[in-house]
Each structure stands twice: as structure tokens, then as C-alpha cells.
Design an enzyme around this catalytic site. Structure first.
Site, mmCIF file in Angstrom:
data_model
loop_
_atom_site.group_PDB
_atom_site.id
_atom_site.type_symbol
_atom_site.label_atom_id
_atom_site.label_comp_id
_atom_site.label_asym_id
_atom_site.label_seq_id
_atom_site.Cartn_x
_atom_site.Cartn_y
_atom_site.Cartn_z
ATOM 1 N N GLU A 36 -0.751 -8.367 5.368
ATOM 2 C CA GLU A 36 -0.503 -8.719 6.772
ATOM 3 C C GLU A 36 -1.806 -8.770 7.574
ATOM 4 O OE1 GLU A 36 -0.317 -5.777 5.538
ATOM 5 O OE2 GLU A 36 -0.737 -4.237 7.045
ATOM 6 N N CYS A 63 0.824 -1.201 0.000
ATOM 7 C CA CYS A 63 0.000 0.000 0.000
ATOM 8 C C CYS A 63 0.869 1.267 0.000
ATOM 9 C CB CYS A 63 -0.993 -0.050 1.150
ATOM 10 S SG CYS A 63 -2.424 0.986 0.848
ATOM 11 N N HIS A 85 -3.255 -4.935 1.891
ATOM 12 C CA HIS A 85 -2.498 -5.172 3.125
ATOM 13 C C HIS A 85 -2.421 -6.676 3.392
ATOM 14 C CE1 HIS A 85 -2.183 -1.164 5.306
ATOM 15 N NE2 HIS A 85 -2.898 -0.849 4.243
HETATM 16 N N1 GLN Z 1 -3.502 6.393 1.043
HETATM 17 C C1 GLN Z 1 -2.259 6.090 1.685
HETATM 18 C C2 GLN Z 1 -1.125 6.884 1.076
HETATM 19 O O1 GLN Z 1 -1.319 7.605 0.186
HETATM 20 C C3 GLN Z 1 -1.958 4.628 1.626
HETATM 21 C C4 GLN Z 1 -2.955 3.858 2.457
HETATM 22 C C5 GLN Z 1 -2.408 2.616 3.042
HETATM 23 O O2 GLN Z 1 -1.195 2.385 3.100
HETATM 24 N N2 GLN Z 1 -3.288 1.809 3.560
HETATM 25 O O3 GLN Z 1 -0.016 6.756 1.503
#
Ligand code: GLN
Length: 191
Positions: free
Chosen positions: A173, A78, A171
């Protein structure tokens, strides 16, 4: 197998638990000295803009960039995916990424209505679908020719690999399923 987990901000704790459960030794990385001890790295979810600032203030930016350029295996999830991409759309103007994998991403690209969602999808090389948790996830808008797309949701890549760089927009994890981490450890340590 000493695997660093970037612990400046965000969802790092569960990564350490999953890695430990697979027999790796997780080490939280907050300083350049911490980084020296690790043989692979996880860059977790969280807020990529904040993480980008903390990478500078912690002094980790340059040594981490050097390790990545020298082939340090890395799993980015992410926000971690965003920090490893070549190009980031809708980021902060001062946000910087490591360009460790040849993909372009749009930050928060799934938009407000589907801010967060969960889905099941097949992953190349895994038996049975993976349950992915997407939280204000980035959308992968371009993948380079050297990048292998290992999973897609609605046609959009959600898990990509280039060499020993593995990135997910979800994610892994958070679903009680260690198979993505296991795959990463294989990539990182079986070469
Ligand atoms: N929206 C977040 C960002 O721009 C990422 C979200 C996440 O890691 N769950 O960093």
C-alpha cells in the site's frame, strides 16, 4: 466489493485509499458487527503482537477465524502475514495466528541492520517489477506444497498465495502502485 480493512492498529488507512481507488468499497473493521458486512478482508502491517491482543479484546478473534476457515479472501501484509501464518518464530509466547496459509515466518527476521529496506522485484503475472517497502519485515522460512510463491527477494519468498489468501512481507500500500491489491481483488471476486 466490500473489503474490510482490519483497523485495530497499524498501517490500515492507506489500504483503504488503494482499495477505493480500484473501485472497491473499503470498510474499517473493529468489531464483530463490522466483520459481518464484508466479503473480503485486508490485514495490514503494524505490530502483530499488539494486533493479536486487540483481536482478543475486540471479540474479533473467533468470528474472524470462522470466516477465514470458511474461505473469506484475505490479503495480509507484513504483520498481517504473520497473523495468517501457521507458525511464528520470535513472536511473543502468547501471540496467536490464524494458520490461514501454510507458511512459517520469523518475526523481524531481516534483523537489525536491514531493519527496513526497499527493493524492486518481478512478480509472477505482473508486467514490470514491483517496488516493495519492507519495514521490520518477517522472513518466510517455509512454504507448504499448496502455496504458490509469486515473488522472491534474494531467494526468500516475499509474496505468497494459497487459494484466496495472499500475503506479502512488504507493504504494497506504500508504493503508489495498486497492482498487488488489484490482483487480490481479482482473486477474491472473480472466482
Ligand atoms: N515487526 C512487526 C511485527 O512483528 C511487523 C512490521 C510491519 O508490519 N511493518 O508485527
Amino acid at each position: 466489493m466490500k473489503v474490510g480493512v482490519l483497523a485495530l492498529q497499524g498501517a490500515f488507512a492507506r489500504h483503504s485509499e488503494v482499495l477505493g481507488g480500484l473501485g472497491a468499497v473499503p470498510l474499517e473493521v473493529r468489531t464483530p458487527t463490522d466483520l459481518e458486512a464484508v466479503d473480503a478482508m485486508v490485514m495490514p502491517g503494524g505490530e502483530s503482537t499488539t494486533m493479536s491482543m486487540l483481536l482478543d479484546s475486540s471479540g474479533l478473534r473467533t468470528p474472524l477465524a470462522e470466516r477465514l476457515a470458511n474461505g473469506l479472501p484475505v490479503l495480509g501484509t507484513c504483520a498481517g502475514m504473520i497473523l495468517l501464518a501457521v507458525r511464528v518464530t520470535d513472536g511473543r509466547p502468547d501471540q496467536r495466528s490464524f494458520a490461514a496459509i501454510d507458511i512459517d515466518v520469523r518475526r523481524n527476521g531481516y534483523g537489525r541492520q536491514v531493519d527496513s529496506f526497499e527493493d524492486q522485484f518481478p512478480v509472477t503475472g505482473l508486467d514490470g517489477p514491483f517496488h516493495g517497502v519492507f519495514i521490520r519485515a518477517p522472513v518466510v522460512e517455509r512454504v507448504g506444497t499448496a502455496v504458490e510463491v509469486l515473488a522472491r527477494v534474494d531467494g526468500i519468498p516475499v509474496l505468497c498465495r494459497e487459494g484466496s489468501v495472499l500475503v506479502s512481507s512488504f507493504h504494497p500500500e506504500m508504493s503508489g502502485d495498486g497492482r498487488i491489491h488489484e490482483r487480490f481483488l481479482d482473486l477474491a471476486f472473480s472466482a
